[in-house]
Structure formats: C-alpha cells, structure tokens
Design a protein around this motif. Sequence first.
Motif, PDB file in Angstrom:
ATOM      1  N   ASP A 130      52.272  30.925  24.841  1.00 36.23           N
ATOM      2  CA  ASP A 130      51.273  30.082  25.506  1.00 36.23           C
ATOM      3  C   ASP A 130      50.596  30.775  26.693  1.00 36.23           C
ATOM      4  OD1 ASP A 130      49.916  27.665  25.168  1.00 36.23           O
ATOM      5  OD2 ASP A 130      51.003  26.740  26.821  1.00 36.23           O
ATOM      6  N   LYS A 174      50.151  33.797  17.350  1.00 33.97           N
ATOM      7  CA  LYS A 174      50.281  33.923  18.806  1.00 33.97           C
ATOM      8  C   LYS A 174      50.857  35.300  19.080  1.00 33.97           C
ATOM      9  CE  LYS A 174      51.062  29.023  19.661  1.00 33.97           C
ATOM     10  NZ  LYS A 174      51.931  28.019  20.271  1.00 33.97           N
ATOM     11  N   HIS A 214      45.357  23.027  23.511  1.00 36.37           N
ATOM     12  CA  HIS A 214      46.465  22.968  22.548  1.00 36.37           C
ATOM     13  C   HIS A 214      46.662  21.511  22.216  1.00 36.37           C
ATOM     14  CE1 HIS A 214      50.210  24.078  20.611  1.00 36.37           C
ATOM     15  NE2 HIS A 214      50.732  23.018  21.173  1.00 36.37           N
ATOM     16  N   LYS A 238      44.030  26.301  20.200  1.00 35.38           N
ATOM     17  CA  LYS A 238      45.159  27.221  20.082  1.00 35.38           C
ATOM     18  C   LYS A 238      46.131  26.789  18.991  1.00 35.38           C
ATOM     19  CE  LYS A 238      46.493  27.037  24.366  1.00 35.38           C
ATOM     20  NZ  LYS A 238      47.169  27.368  25.626  1.00 35.38           N
ATOM     21  N   VAL A 267      45.738  33.961  19.512  1.00 39.79           N
ATOM     22  CA  VAL A 267      45.843  33.541  20.917  1.00 39.79           C
ATOM     23  C   VAL A 267      47.115  34.112  21.530  1.00 39.79           C
ATOM     24  CG1 VAL A 267      44.439  31.461  20.603  1.00 39.79           C
ATOM     25  CG2 VAL A 267      46.926  31.334  20.300  1.00 39.79           C
ATOM     26  N   VAL A 306      41.722  35.892  23.645  1.00 39.78           N
ATOM     27  CA  VAL A 306      41.425  35.372  22.310  1.00 39.78           C
ATOM     28  C   VAL A 306      40.927  36.555  21.483  1.00 39.78           C
ATOM     29  CG1 VAL A 306      39.996  33.784  20.974  1.00 39.78           C
ATOM     30  CG2 VAL A 306      40.852  33.096  23.235  1.00 39.78           C
ATOM     31  N   THR A 358      47.598  31.967  26.707  1.00 40.35           N
ATOM     32  CA  THR A 358      46.174  31.639  26.776  1.00 40.35           C
ATOM     33  C   THR A 358      46.066  30.302  27.504  1.00 40.35           C
ATOM     34  OG1 THR A 358      45.800  32.750  24.655  1.00 40.35           O
ATOM     35  CG2 THR A 358      44.058  31.265  25.443  1.00 40.35           C
ATOM     36  N   ALA A 407      39.734  26.221  26.103  1.00 44.19           N
ATOM     37  CA  ALA A 407      40.888  26.455  25.236  1.00 44.19           C
ATOM     38  C   ALA A 407      41.812  25.260  25.396  1.00 44.19           C
ATOM     39  CB  ALA A 407      41.610  27.739  25.627  1.00 44.19           C
TER      40      ALA A 407
END
Length: 167
Positions: free
Chosen positions: A62, A134, A165, A37, A58, A140, A64, A163
């Motif tokens: 946040d 984002k 980060h 991400k 993505v 996605v 995802t 996925a």
Amino acid sequence: GEPGLLFLLNGMKPGTTIRAGQRLRTPKGEFSIFVDKSLFKLWICYEGAPFRAYPVCVGLDDRTPATNWIVGQKNPKPAWTAPPDWLEQEKMKNPIPYGSPKNPLGEYWIGLESDGYPGFGIHGTNQPETIGQKKSQGCVRMINADVVELARGGSHPHAVVTACHRA
C-alpha cells in the motif's frame, strides 16, 4: 489542445493526416485521471465519466497513497534518481540513465505533485509482468506504449489524479 488528445478522442493513431473539413470530436470540459488500486486500473475521465482504461501496477504494501495529485512535469526517456539505500546495495551512482536495465521508469515519466507526497509519478516500466500487481515502490506503473499514449494525449496538465482503494 495537444494533437495527441485529438487523436485519442477520435480513435486515430498518432501521425494520422487530418484533412480540411474532417469532422472531429474536440474536448471542452475537464479531464481527470483516476487510479483504482484494487482493480489495478487507471482511467482517463472526461467530466467525471470514465473515457479510457489502462492496466497498471501500484505500490507494494500500500505504498501508493490514496490522495489527490496534480499532474506535473512530463519527461520522455527519463533517467532515474534511485534511493540511497538502493545505490549502496547496487554500488551505483545517480542518475541511472534511460535504457539501463537498472532504470525501472520505462519510456515516460509523468510527475505527480501533492503536499506531503514527493517523488511519486506515473511511468512506464521495464518489468511489464508486474502490471496488475502490487510491486512498485509507490508509483503507478504502466505498459510503455500506454504511458506514452497518456502523456502525448495531453495528460491534462491541470488534471487531478486520484488514487483510491476500494474495500
């Protein structure tokens, strides 16, 4: 395996004629899909090693989840089941048909299955300018041609999609 995967592994365009005696690479190991991400990248990995990369969009704020999924249903030309608040705002009813400018799913839907995270997927987009950002509701997003290639390449029905980060 699926013919799309054979084409992808051998750098051939779909529909290329395969001739008797032609030498081809064939997969024998495990595939996975990894989404970073932070870098806005989706990688197809073979035996854990990156094989092919695609740019993605993505989730905003946040949305995802950083989790593992199993690839589920694959759907070309998908209709979209919009959330109730969006339907009320737009004065529309579900499903939003494929091809509608209000349907954000693009050319293909690849469902992702994980306990506690329903409704997520990898899909095309009618907003290609969002790739590398984002902007999604958590899914996605990919360029339409890329998600079609991913889906037709087998999309590895038992592949784990991770996925993450990176800080």
